[in-house]
Structures are given as structure tokens and as C-alpha cells.
Design a protein around this motif. Structure first.
Motif, PDB file in Angstrom:
ATOM      1  N   ASN A 296       0.722  -1.327  -0.056  1.00 46.61           N
ATOM      2  CA  ASN A 296       0.043   0.026   0.066  1.00 46.61           C
ATOM      3  C   ASN A 296       0.992   1.120   0.025  1.00 46.61           C
ATOM      4  O   ASN A 296       0.373   2.124  -0.413  1.00 46.61           O
ATOM      5  CB  ASN A 296      -1.003   0.020   1.072  1.00 46.61           C
ATOM      6  CG  ASN A 296      -2.018  -1.010   0.931  1.00 46.61           C
ATOM      7  OD1 ASN A 296      -2.360  -1.465  -0.216  1.00 46.61           O
ATOM      8  ND2 ASN A 296      -3.030  -0.867   1.882  1.00 46.61           N
ATOM      9  N   THR A 297       2.088   1.205   0.393  1.00 43.72           N
ATOM     10  CA  THR A 297       2.961   2.293   0.456  1.00 43.72           C
ATOM     11  C   THR A 297       3.164   2.736  -1.068  1.00 43.72           C
ATOM     12  O   THR A 297       3.255   3.808  -1.432  1.00 43.72           O
ATOM     13  CB  THR A 297       4.219   1.944   1.217  1.00 43.72           C
ATOM     14  OG1 THR A 297       4.176   1.414   2.473  1.00 43.72           O
ATOM     15  CG2 THR A 297       5.372   3.280   1.331  1.00 43.72           C
ATOM     16  N   LEU A 298       3.620   1.843  -1.771  1.00 45.60           N
ATOM     17  CA  LEU A 298       3.935   1.620  -3.246  1.00 45.60           C
ATOM     18  C   LEU A 298       2.534   2.439  -3.965  1.00 45.60           C
ATOM     19  O   LEU A 298       2.676   3.386  -4.823  1.00 45.60           O
ATOM     20  CB  LEU A 298       4.309   0.450  -4.000  1.00 45.60           C
ATOM     21  CG  LEU A 298       5.887   0.166  -3.322  1.00 45.60           C
ATOM     22  CD1 LEU A 298       5.932  -1.313  -3.842  1.00 45.60           C
ATOM     23  CD2 LEU A 298       6.744   1.079  -3.887  1.00 45.60           C
ATOM     24  N   GLN A 299       1.393   1.719  -3.673  1.00 48.55           N
ATOM     25  CA  GLN A 299       0.218   2.348  -4.144  1.00 48.55           C
ATOM     26  C   GLN A 299       0.055   3.859  -4.059  1.00 48.55           C
ATOM     27  O   GLN A 299      -0.371   4.726  -5.025  1.00 48.55           O
ATOM     28  CB  GLN A 299      -0.849   1.636  -3.659  1.00 48.55           C
ATOM     29  CG  GLN A 299      -1.134  -0.019  -3.869  1.00 48.55           C
ATOM     30  CD  GLN A 299      -1.549  -0.356  -5.342  1.00 48.55           C
ATOM     31  OE1 GLN A 299      -1.869   0.524  -6.117  1.00 48.55           O
ATOM     32  NE2 GLN A 299      -2.273  -1.602  -5.422  1.00 48.55           N
ATOM     33  N   ILE A 300       0.221   4.182  -2.541  1.00 49.09           N
ATOM     34  CA  ILE A 300       0.027   5.755  -2.405  1.00 49.09           C
ATOM     35  C   ILE A 300       1.105   6.557  -3.148  1.00 49.09           C
ATOM     36  O   ILE A 300       0.667   7.550  -3.840  1.00 49.09           O
ATOM     37  CB  ILE A 300       0.122   5.953  -0.962  1.00 49.09           C
ATOM     38  CG1 ILE A 300      -0.783   5.234  -0.255  1.00 49.09           C
ATOM     39  CG2 ILE A 300       0.534   7.393  -0.731  1.00 49.09           C
ATOM     40  CD1 ILE A 300      -0.707   5.134   1.571  1.00 49.09           C
ATOM     41  N   ILE A 301       2.414   6.115  -3.158  1.00 47.86           N
ATOM     42  CA  ILE A 301       3.510   7.072  -4.116  1.00 47.86           C
ATOM     43  C   ILE A 301       3.106   7.027  -5.289  1.00 47.86           C
ATOM     44  O   ILE A 301       3.137   8.034  -6.115  1.00 47.86           O
ATOM     45  CB  ILE A 301       4.819   6.106  -3.983  1.00 47.86           C
ATOM     46  CG1 ILE A 301       5.293   6.243  -2.221  1.00 47.86           C
ATOM     47  CG2 ILE A 301       5.835   6.831  -4.818  1.00 47.86           C
ATOM     48  CD1 ILE A 301       6.440   5.297  -1.847  1.00 47.86           C
ATOM     49  N   ASN A 302       2.614   5.928  -5.921  1.00 54.28           N
ATOM     50  CA  ASN A 302       2.287   5.948  -7.394  1.00 54.28           C
ATOM     51  C   ASN A 302       0.814   6.955  -7.780  1.00 54.28           C
ATOM     52  O   ASN A 302       0.860   7.583  -8.624  1.00 54.28           O
ATOM     53  CB  ASN A 302       1.827   4.738  -8.034  1.00 54.28           C
ATOM     54  CG  ASN A 302       3.325   3.692  -8.486  1.00 54.28           C
ATOM     55  OD1 ASN A 302       4.155   4.562  -9.075  1.00 54.28           O
ATOM     56  ND2 ASN A 302       3.436   2.573  -7.825  1.00 54.28           N
ATOM     57  N   ALA A 303      -0.089   6.978  -6.887  1.00 55.26           N
ATOM     58  CA  ALA A 303      -0.897   7.602  -6.653  1.00 55.26           C
ATOM     59  C   ALA A 303      -0.845   9.208  -6.798  1.00 55.26           C
ATOM     60  O   ALA A 303      -1.280  10.127  -7.373  1.00 55.26           O
ATOM     61  CB  ALA A 303      -2.150   7.145  -5.722  1.00 55.26           C
ATOM     62  N   ILE A 304       0.020   9.345  -5.728  1.00 58.75           N
ATOM     63  CA  ILE A 304       0.595  10.792  -5.633  1.00 58.75           C
ATOM     64  C   ILE A 304       1.271  11.617  -6.785  1.00 58.75           C
ATOM     65  O   ILE A 304       0.934  12.311  -7.261  1.00 58.75           O
ATOM     66  CB  ILE A 304       1.515  11.083  -4.392  1.00 58.75           C
ATOM     67  CG1 ILE A 304       0.617  11.029  -3.236  1.00 58.75           C
ATOM     68  CG2 ILE A 304       2.299  12.074  -4.384  1.00 58.75           C
ATOM     69  CD1 ILE A 304       1.498  10.596  -1.853  1.00 58.75           C
ATOM     70  N   TRP A 305       1.950  10.693  -7.423  1.00 52.95           N
ATOM     71  CA  TRP A 305       2.882  10.780  -8.746  1.00 52.95           C
ATOM     72  C   TRP A 305       1.656  11.206  -9.810  1.00 52.95           C
ATOM     73  O   TRP A 305       1.910  12.172 -10.600  1.00 52.95           O
ATOM     74  CB  TRP A 305       3.817  10.000  -9.305  1.00 52.95           C
ATOM     75  CG  TRP A 305       4.944   9.959  -8.192  1.00 52.95           C
ATOM     76  CD1 TRP A 305       5.359  10.721  -7.629  1.00 52.95           C
ATOM     77  CD2 TRP A 305       6.290   8.637  -8.308  1.00 52.95           C
ATOM     78  NE1 TRP A 305       6.805  10.498  -7.107  1.00 52.95           N
ATOM     79  CE2 TRP A 305       6.957   9.072  -7.268  1.00 52.95           C
ATOM     80  CE3 TRP A 305       5.992   7.444  -8.879  1.00 52.95           C
ATOM     81  CZ2 TRP A 305       8.216   8.487  -6.959  1.00 52.95           C
ATOM     82  CZ3 TRP A 305       7.090   6.705  -8.569  1.00 52.95           C
ATOM     83  CH2 TRP A 305       8.088   7.127  -7.802  1.00 52.95           C
ATOM     84  N   LYS A 306       0.771  10.310 -10.054  1.00 52.41           N
ATOM     85  CA  LYS A 306      -0.250  10.432 -11.038  1.00 52.41           C
ATOM     86  C   LYS A 306      -0.995  11.693 -10.720  1.00 52.41           C
ATOM     87  O   LYS A 306      -1.135  12.377 -11.669  1.00 52.41           O
ATOM     88  CB  LYS A 306      -1.217   9.054 -10.848  1.00 52.41           C
ATOM     89  CG  LYS A 306      -2.339   9.152 -12.100  1.00 52.41           C
ATOM     90  CD  LYS A 306      -3.005   7.838 -12.129  1.00 52.41           C
ATOM     91  CE  LYS A 306      -4.159   7.796 -13.101  1.00 52.41           C
ATOM     92  NZ  LYS A 306      -5.151   8.552 -12.849  1.00 52.41           N
ATOM     93  N   PHE A 307      -1.556  12.090  -9.525  1.00 55.07           N
ATOM     94  CA  PHE A 307      -2.376  13.287  -9.057  1.00 55.07           C
ATOM     95  C   PHE A 307      -1.389  14.530  -9.361  1.00 55.07           C
ATOM     96  O   PHE A 307      -2.008  15.351 -10.028  1.00 55.07           O
ATOM     97  CB  PHE A 307      -2.873  13.086  -7.700  1.00 55.07           C
ATOM     98  CG  PHE A 307      -3.195  14.324  -7.230  1.00 55.07           C
ATOM     99  CD1 PHE A 307      -4.845  14.498  -7.475  1.00 55.07           C
ATOM    100  CD2 PHE A 307      -2.717  15.190  -6.227  1.00 55.07           C
ATOM    101  CE1 PHE A 307      -5.342  15.685  -7.007  1.00 55.07           C
ATOM    102  CE2 PHE A 307      -3.453  16.422  -5.887  1.00 55.07           C
ATOM    103  CZ  PHE A 307      -4.626  16.419  -6.214  1.00 55.07           C
ATOM    104  N   ARG A 308      -0.194  14.566  -9.021  1.00 56.07           N
ATOM    105  CA  ARG A 308       0.608  15.479  -9.437  1.00 56.07           C
ATOM    106  C   ARG A 308       0.833  15.983 -10.722  1.00 56.07           C
ATOM    107  O   ARG A 308       0.966  16.975 -11.148  1.00 56.07           O
ATOM    108  CB  ARG A 308       2.087  15.428  -8.614  1.00 56.07           C
ATOM    109  CG  ARG A 308       2.830  16.750  -8.567  1.00 56.07           C
ATOM    110  CD  ARG A 308       4.052  16.503  -7.756  1.00 56.07           C
ATOM    111  NE  ARG A 308       5.063  15.567  -8.335  1.00 56.07           N
ATOM    112  CZ  ARG A 308       5.665  14.844  -7.445  1.00 56.07           C
ATOM    113  NH1 ARG A 308       5.597  14.625  -6.313  1.00 56.07           N
ATOM    114  NH2 ARG A 308       6.630  13.949  -8.102  1.00 56.07           N
TER     115      ARG A 308
END
Length: 366
Positions: A296-308
Motif C-alpha cells: 500500500n505504500t507503493l500504491q500511495i506513492i504512485n497515486a501521488i505521482w499520478k495526481f501531481r
């Protein structure tokens, strides 16, 4: 040049029989990470952190002169009771005793008193947020308050420097939880006043973009740390990439000095995220090796990158030596980021839990 010996008092001008103090001290989140240490809690590289505001430890210290008829050997020389959230906490006592042993030379009155240490956190226990930094900082502030009663001539500057110095001997990063909103610990040649002995307030201009910076902590895994900080730091001793990592920390701190002045949030994001991933890379390439992130840490990081990338909102992440994610962003985009967190990231948090925090100013007497 300042040395540890400067914190050894020669005499005390006053006496005090009993009393109590209460201090709160915050946690902090490193932007440039301290990872690896030398003897006596000296950092292998400098670090810089945001002091938090809401995640803190509140510690009350009651003290009374000891009955001198009780031999010191009965209590290993120190006499104290420890309460956590109002209840005796025996498993914390060895850590406190070790702390007292380390700092006794700097606070020679410690064996003259019986102490009752009553402490609690404003954030959930075992939430995966490091409480040793805030806890040791709060305790150090209380001990310094007692020393100021014994020696009223102590200046404010000495008081805070020595409190940070003592906190460091309990937990390295605790020295960054004493004073200031942005704190540097470790010698850096172009940062005036920086030292390995205690944390110092960032001495230069900080652009308004970084005022009231927000930190929302996503609780991915509230379990006990997979690897203790002490073990993690020790793994740097024979690490194949250690020397390059230490040099990189100096370089990144140099970059942040300029970034704090010019307010370039895009460059801030690059340094901070790189530092977080480097810390985890050091653990993945040590021997033995560890993966501290969870899926889930990696899921969050990827979601932050996508959102940004899609919105150009300047939000980024950093990590401590664990699975939880600190989401950092300027105050002026707070509404957008919190909506994003609620819409897309809460599902990756354990029981949907997260903590909203922001930059604070350090320890406070209550």
C-alpha cells in the motif's frame, strides 16, 4: 570550538527539595535523512527536518530529594517511576535508565532525586509514528527545567542547546524536536552554527511558500517497527554505498538551503522524494537486507505521482524507516490535497486512519 564538555556543570548555586514540570515536545519529519551514526549518537551525515505541530509527547516530571538512607546500589543509582497514559510501564524503563546513564555526567544531580515520569502521546500509540524523538525531547526539557532551578544563571541559548544535546543522547532525531520549525542537525560547512552535538534552527531566510507547510500522515501499517532504528543505523557501518550516501546528504542539504530561500517547490519535491527513496534503498541493499515499505505504500506513492502530473498540484511524499507515508504540501493547496486523500488514498490506510499535521515550533512548557 564547542565540545560536549561545555555542557558539564561545575557547581550549582541553588538547592531545591521537590517540585514538578510539564513539557510537550513534537515529533519531526526529516527532509534530508539521518541514517548511520558514530559513537555517542554522532550522526554520519547532516539532516534537516520540519518540526510537527500536532503529533507530540506530553511529559510531566515530578521530583523529590531522595532519602539518603537508601543505598544507591538498590536502584542502580537512579530512582524513578514511569507512567505511560497514567499506568506503570515497566518495559519502557530500561530505555529510560540507559538514557539517564548517558546523561548523568552532564546532569550530576540525577541520583539526588526520585523522579516520577508521567507521559502520553497526542497520537495513537503504536500508530507507526516515531515517538522516541518527541518523548526524549520532552524528558530533556523537564530535566533542563530542574537544572535551571539549581543554576538560575543559565541563559536561554544554553538551556535549549543543552536540552537538544541531551535529547540526542536518548534518540538521535530527538535533538530536532526541541526548538524551531526547520531544524538542522549535523555539521555542514556552509550552515553557520551547525554541529553534530545538537540541533539548530535553520539560520537563513525561509521563503513564504514553506510557511505553514502541511504534513498529512497516512497510517499504512500501525504494527511494531520491522527493524529498530539502532539496528538500521548499524547496518550502515559496512554498507557498500555508505560513503556515497553520506556525501549525497551534504549535497542535498546544500540544495535545500537554496530552495528554502528561493521558494522553488518543484525542486523541493525532487530532493525530498529522492531522500525518502534513498533511505529505503539503503535498507534494501544492506546485509541483512529489509524492505520496509508495504504494497500500500507503493500504491500511495504512485497515486501521488499520478495526481501531481495530472493536476500540477505541488504535493509530494516522504517516508521514515517504515511503511507510513507523510504527504507534504503548501497550505494554499490544502483543500485540494485533502480531497484527493479522502477520495483516493484513505483506502490504502490501515482502518482508513490518517493524521493531519503541519509545521510547528518545538517544545512548549505547560
Amino acid at each position: 570550538m564547542f565540545t560536549a564538555a561545555d555542557f558539564i556543570p561545575k557547581t550549582y548555586s541553588s538547592t531545591v527539595e521537590n517540585g514538578n514540570f510539564e513539557w510537550s515536545a513534537p515529533s519531526n519529519i526529516a527532509l534530508v535523512k539521518y541514517w548511520g551514526k558514530k559513537d555517542n549518537q554522532i550522526p554520519a551525515n547532516p539532516s534537516v527536518s520540519f518540526t510537527l505541530n500536532n503529533c507530540k509527547t506530553v511529559t510531566k516530571l515530578a521530583f523529590e530529594k531522595r532519602d539518603t538512607s537508601t543505598p544507591l546500589s538498590v536502584t542502580n543509582g537512579f530512582s524513578f517511576d514511569l507512567l505511560f497514559e497514567g499506568k506503570p510501564k515497566e518495559d519502557f524503563k530500561p530505555k529510560i535508565r540507559k538514557f539517564l546513564e548517558r546523561i548523568e555526567v552532564y546532569l550530576p544531580f540525577l541520583k539526588d532525586y526520585h523522579f516520577t515520569i508521567d507521559t502520553h502521546n497526542t497520537f495513537p500509540h503504536s500508530s507507526g509514528i516515531a515517538s522516541s524523538a518527541s518523548g526524549m525531547a520532552a524528558l530533556a526539557m523537564n530535566f533542563m527545567s530542574l537544572e535551571k532551578l539549581l543554576n538560575p544563571e543559565i541563559t536561554d541559548e544554553y538551556f535549549y542547546q543543552k536540552a537538544s544535546f541531551l535529547a540526542r543522547l536518548g534518540s538521535g532525531s530527538a535533538c530536532r524536536s526541541v526548538k524551531g520549525n526547520v531544524v538542522v542537525w549535523g555539521e555542514q560547512k556552509n550552515l553557520k552554527g551547525s554541529t553534530d552535538l545538537f540541533g539548530v534552527e535553520f539560520p537563513y531566510t525561509i521563503h513564504e511558500n514553506f510557511e505553514n507547510y502541511q504534513d498529512t500522515i497516512l497510517l499504512v501499517d500501525k504494527g511494531e517497527k520491522q527493524v529498530s532504528s539502532t539496528v538500521g543505523h548499524d547496518l550502515m557501518h559496512n554498507h557498500p554505498y555508505a560513503e556515497r550516501r553520506f556525501a549525497q546528504a551534504h549535497e542535498n542539504l546544500d540544495q535545500l538551503i537554496a530552495i528554502f530561500e528561493n521558494g522553488n517547490v518543484t525542486e523541493f519535491i525532487k530532493v525530498v522524494e529522492s531522500e525518502a527513496l534513498t533511505l529505503h534503498a539503503m535498507m534494501m541493499t544492506s546485509m541483512p537486507y529489509y524492505i520496509l515499505m508495504k504494497p500500500n505504500t507503493l500504491q500511495i506513492i504512485n497515486a501521488i505521482w499520478k495526481f501531481r502530473n495530472e493536476t500540477h498540484v505541488p504535493v509530494c511524499f516522504t517516508l521514515d524507516a517504515g511503511a507510513n507515508v507523510h504527504v507534504l504540501y503548501p497550505e494554499n493547496v490544502k483543500e485540494k490535497v485533502l480531497q484527493f486523500i479522502k477520495n483516493e488514498l484513505v483506502g490504502f490506510c490501515q482502518n482508513g486512519q490518517y493524521i493531519c499535521d503541519e509545521i510547528g515550533t518545538g517544545a512548549v512548557a505547560l
